[in-house]
Motif scaffolding. Structure first.
Motif, PDB file in Angstrom:
ATOM      1  N   ASP A  42      25.013  34.768 -54.104  1.00  0.00           N
ATOM      2  CA  ASP A  42      23.859  35.637 -54.309  1.00  0.00           C
ATOM      3  C   ASP A  42      22.614  34.770 -54.503  1.00  0.00           C
ATOM      4  O   ASP A  42      22.622  33.801 -55.264  1.00  0.00           O
ATOM      5  CB  ASP A  42      24.086  36.524 -55.541  1.00  0.00           C
ATOM      6  CG  ASP A  42      22.948  37.504 -55.761  1.00  0.00           C
ATOM      7  OD1 ASP A  42      23.032  38.622 -55.243  1.00  0.00           O
ATOM      8  OD2 ASP A  42      21.966  37.130 -56.442  1.00  0.00           O
ATOM      9  N   ASP A  43      21.527  35.119 -53.834  1.00  0.00           N
ATOM     10  CA  ASP A  43      20.307  34.302 -53.870  1.00  0.00           C
ATOM     11  C   ASP A  43      19.748  34.165 -55.283  1.00  0.00           C
ATOM     12  O   ASP A  43      19.288  33.093 -55.677  1.00  0.00           O
ATOM     13  CB  ASP A  43      19.236  34.916 -52.960  1.00  0.00           C
ATOM     14  CG  ASP A  43      19.563  34.737 -51.485  1.00  0.00           C
ATOM     15  OD1 ASP A  43      20.407  33.876 -51.173  1.00  0.00           O
ATOM     16  OD2 ASP A  43      18.979  35.467 -50.653  1.00  0.00           O
ATOM     17  N   THR A  44      19.801  35.240 -56.057  1.00  0.00           N
ATOM     18  CA  THR A  44      19.259  35.203 -57.412  1.00  0.00           C
ATOM     19  C   THR A  44      20.061  34.253 -58.292  1.00  0.00           C
ATOM     20  O   THR A  44      19.501  33.389 -58.973  1.00  0.00           O
ATOM     21  CB  THR A  44      19.254  36.608 -58.032  1.00  0.00           C
ATOM     22  OG1 THR A  44      18.378  37.451 -57.285  1.00  0.00           O
ATOM     23  CG2 THR A  44      18.804  36.565 -59.478  1.00  0.00           C
TER      24      THR A  44
ATOM     25  N   SER B 131      19.679  30.590 -57.099  1.00  0.00           N
ATOM     26  CA  SER B 131      18.361  30.027 -57.403  1.00  0.00           C
ATOM     27  C   SER B 131      18.216  29.704 -58.883  1.00  0.00           C
ATOM     28  O   SER B 131      17.657  28.664 -59.255  1.00  0.00           O
ATOM     29  CB  SER B 131      17.260  31.003 -56.973  1.00  0.00           C
ATOM     30  OG  SER B 131      17.276  31.200 -55.571  1.00  0.00           O
ATOM     31  N   LEU B 132      18.731  30.588 -59.739  1.00  0.00           N
ATOM     32  CA  LEU B 132      18.628  30.352 -61.176  1.00  0.00           C
ATOM     33  C   LEU B 132      19.494  29.167 -61.597  1.00  0.00           C
ATOM     34  O   LEU B 132      19.073  28.319 -62.394  1.00  0.00           O
ATOM     35  CB  LEU B 132      19.026  31.612 -61.946  1.00  0.00           C
ATOM     36  CG  LEU B 132      18.809  31.581 -63.465  1.00  0.00           C
ATOM     37  CD1 LEU B 132      17.352  31.291 -63.798  1.00  0.00           C
ATOM     38  CD2 LEU B 132      19.254  32.896 -64.105  1.00  0.00           C
TER      39      LEU B 132
ATOM     40  N   LEU C  22      13.417  36.005 -61.503  1.00  0.00           N
ATOM     41  CA  LEU C  22      14.772  35.473 -61.335  1.00  0.00           C
ATOM     42  C   LEU C  22      15.647  35.874 -62.520  1.00  0.00           C
ATOM     43  O   LEU C  22      16.770  36.346 -62.344  1.00  0.00           O
ATOM     44  CB  LEU C  22      14.737  33.944 -61.221  1.00  0.00           C
ATOM     45  CG  LEU C  22      14.586  33.317 -59.841  1.00  0.00           C
ATOM     46  CD1 LEU C  22      14.602  31.813 -59.946  1.00  0.00           C
ATOM     47  CD2 LEU C  22      15.683  33.797 -58.899  1.00  0.00           C
TER      48      LEU C  22
ATOM     49  N   HIS D  68      16.215  39.794 -62.516  1.00  0.00           N
ATOM     50  CA  HIS D  68      17.208  40.259 -61.534  1.00  0.00           C
ATOM     51  C   HIS D  68      18.604  39.730 -61.859  1.00  0.00           C
ATOM     52  O   HIS D  68      19.612  40.418 -61.591  1.00  0.00           O
ATOM     53  CB  HIS D  68      16.788  39.829 -60.130  1.00  0.00           C
ATOM     54  CG  HIS D  68      15.620  40.601 -59.584  1.00  0.00           C
ATOM     55  ND1 HIS D  68      15.623  41.972 -59.482  1.00  0.00           N
ATOM     56  CD2 HIS D  68      14.406  40.187 -59.126  1.00  0.00           C
ATOM     57  CE1 HIS D  68      14.470  42.385 -58.974  1.00  0.00           C
ATOM     58  NE2 HIS D  68      13.709  41.326 -58.765  1.00  0.00           N
ATOM     59  N   PHE D  69      18.682  38.529 -62.427  1.00  0.00           N
ATOM     60  CA  PHE D  69      19.986  38.009 -62.849  1.00  0.00           C
ATOM     61  C   PHE D  69      20.596  38.910 -63.928  1.00  0.00           C
ATOM     62  O   PHE D  69      21.793  39.225 -63.890  1.00  0.00           O
ATOM     63  CB  PHE D  69      19.843  36.587 -63.370  1.00  0.00           C
ATOM     64  CG  PHE D  69      21.091  36.048 -64.021  1.00  0.00           C
ATOM     65  CD1 PHE D  69      22.137  35.586 -63.250  1.00  0.00           C
ATOM     66  CD2 PHE D  69      21.230  36.028 -65.407  1.00  0.00           C
ATOM     67  CE1 PHE D  69      23.303  35.102 -63.846  1.00  0.00           C
ATOM     68  CE2 PHE D  69      22.376  35.543 -66.007  1.00  0.00           C
ATOM     69  CZ  PHE D  69      23.420  35.073 -65.218  1.00  0.00           C
TER      70      PHE D  69
ATOM     71  N   ASN E  89       8.245  32.114 -60.008  1.00  0.00           N
ATOM     72  CA  ASN E  89       8.669  33.472 -60.374  1.00  0.00           C
ATOM     73  C   ASN E  89       9.960  33.469 -61.188  1.00  0.00           C
ATOM     74  O   ASN E  89      10.861  34.282 -60.951  1.00  0.00           O
ATOM     75  CB  ASN E  89       8.846  34.337 -59.120  1.00  0.00           C
ATOM     76  CG  ASN E  89       7.569  34.447 -58.308  1.00  0.00           C
ATOM     77  OD1 ASN E  89       6.495  34.650 -58.853  1.00  0.00           O
ATOM     78  ND2 ASN E  89       7.694  34.307 -57.000  1.00  0.00           N
ATOM     79  N   LYS E  90      10.052  32.542 -62.144  1.00  0.00           N
ATOM     80  CA  LYS E  90      11.272  32.452 -62.953  1.00  0.00           C
ATOM     81  C   LYS E  90      11.521  33.741 -63.725  1.00  0.00           C
ATOM     82  O   LYS E  90      12.679  34.092 -64.005  1.00  0.00           O
ATOM     83  CB  LYS E  90      11.186  31.272 -63.912  1.00  0.00           C
ATOM     84  CG  LYS E  90      10.092  31.394 -64.974  1.00  0.00           C
ATOM     85  CD  LYS E  90      10.047  30.179 -65.861  1.00  0.00           C
ATOM     86  CE  LYS E  90       8.940  30.301 -66.914  1.00  0.00           C
ATOM     87  NZ  LYS E  90       8.835  29.100 -67.755  1.00  0.00           N
TER      88      LYS E  90
END
Length: 289
Positions: free
Chosen positions: A112-114, A117-118, A91, A94-95, A87-88
């Motif tokens: 922050d999770d976003t 993760s990125l 990501l 939302h970034f 689901n890039k």
């Protein structure tokens, strides 16, 4: 802004198309729960909204990133699109929402999770591309150098400049088996093309001999007392071994019975630019026609 949890965007898989998804979200004041690329599995009752790729809309979003966030954020988005992160698209979306809200501060929001993760996905991409600069092994087919790789991420745009500079006066192809794509360099121009099928002939006797010599060199320089398989697997993970000549245990002694030829079954090609220039900043895939 309403949260439409059942809203699904579908796009053409290009970087331009993804930027248009961001544009559509802000223009229509809606938040998609999924941004679906081509080929992704669709639910039985899903209702998709197709987002058309538009260069003008894409440029507006992309050019606003360094102005409203930072140039580092723009680079992170470019590289994020090349990763194999699940689901890039979401990501990145939302970034950018966080970035447009908090500005350059978003680059320090690693809790922050976003953002985390990125950043992690991009580190994996750059680490893998760095390894392939040393792990790519070419073979000679006629007058062309050919290498096959199986990366997790789409690393060809990051490898292009390195190998074009290194083999400036050669003709070569690096085939990405994972993404069915190839980087082809000829006449001092590089292009990325979709390759549905790659058929390589048997190698010539000279190539077989060079492979044998390379394997012998690899074994000769090894120091038996310092043999450390665990360390080797750390520095050279086993998933790279399959395409590395020195670790190929098969013996190819037969001489080819026919003249050497190599063919690719390509579906579309878009010349990016000469290798003397930086790779296109959008890092977009060639679009199938």
């Amino acid at each position: 802004m309403p949260d439409m949890t059942d809203l699904i965007y579908a796009y053409d898989g290009s970087f331009v198309g993804l930027m248009c998804c961001v544009f559509e979200s802000y223009e229509q004041k809606e938040i998609p729960s999924i941004i679906r690329p081509p080929g992704a599995q669709q639910g039985l009752f899903d209702t998709e909204k197709w987002i058309e790729a538009d260069e003008h809309k894409s440029d507006r979003v992309f050019n606003s990133i360094p102005l409203k966030i930072s140039s580092q954020a723009q680079e992170l988005v470019k590289l994020g699109f090349l990763t194999c992160a699940p689901n890039k698209e979401l990501l990145i979306y939302h970034f950018l929402r966080l970035g447009f809200k908090y500005g350059s501060k978003v680059m320090t929001m690693l809790t922050d999770d976003t953002v985390c993760s990125l950043e992690k996905a991009v580190r994996h991409l750059t680490s893998e591309s760095h390894k392939y600069k040393g792990f790519v092994r070419f073979s000679v087919y006629g007058e062309v150098l050919v290498a096959v790789i199986e990366p997790k991420n789409f690393v060809l745009p990051l490898l292009s400049q390195h190998f074009c500079d290194r083999f400036r006066n050669e003709s070569f192809m690096i085939y990405d088996k994972t993404h069915s794509m190839a980087l082809i360099y000829r006449s001092q121009k590089a292009e990325l093309i979709f390759v549905d099928e790659l058929t390589l002939p048997e190698v010539e006797a000279t190539e077989i001999e060079y492979r044998r010599l390379w394997k012998q060199f690899y074994k000769t320089i090894a120091i038996e007392g310092r043999n450390n398989p665990r360390c080797r697997r750390t520095l050279m993970p086993k998933r790279y071994w399959g395409q590395m000549t020195e670790l190929d245990e098969s013996d190819q002694q037969e001489r080819p019975k026919e003249p050497v030829r190599w063919q690719v079954a390509e579906t579309a090609a878009e010349i990016q630019q000469t290798c003397l220039e930086p790779i296109d900043s959008s890092f977009q895939y060639p679009t199938r026609k």
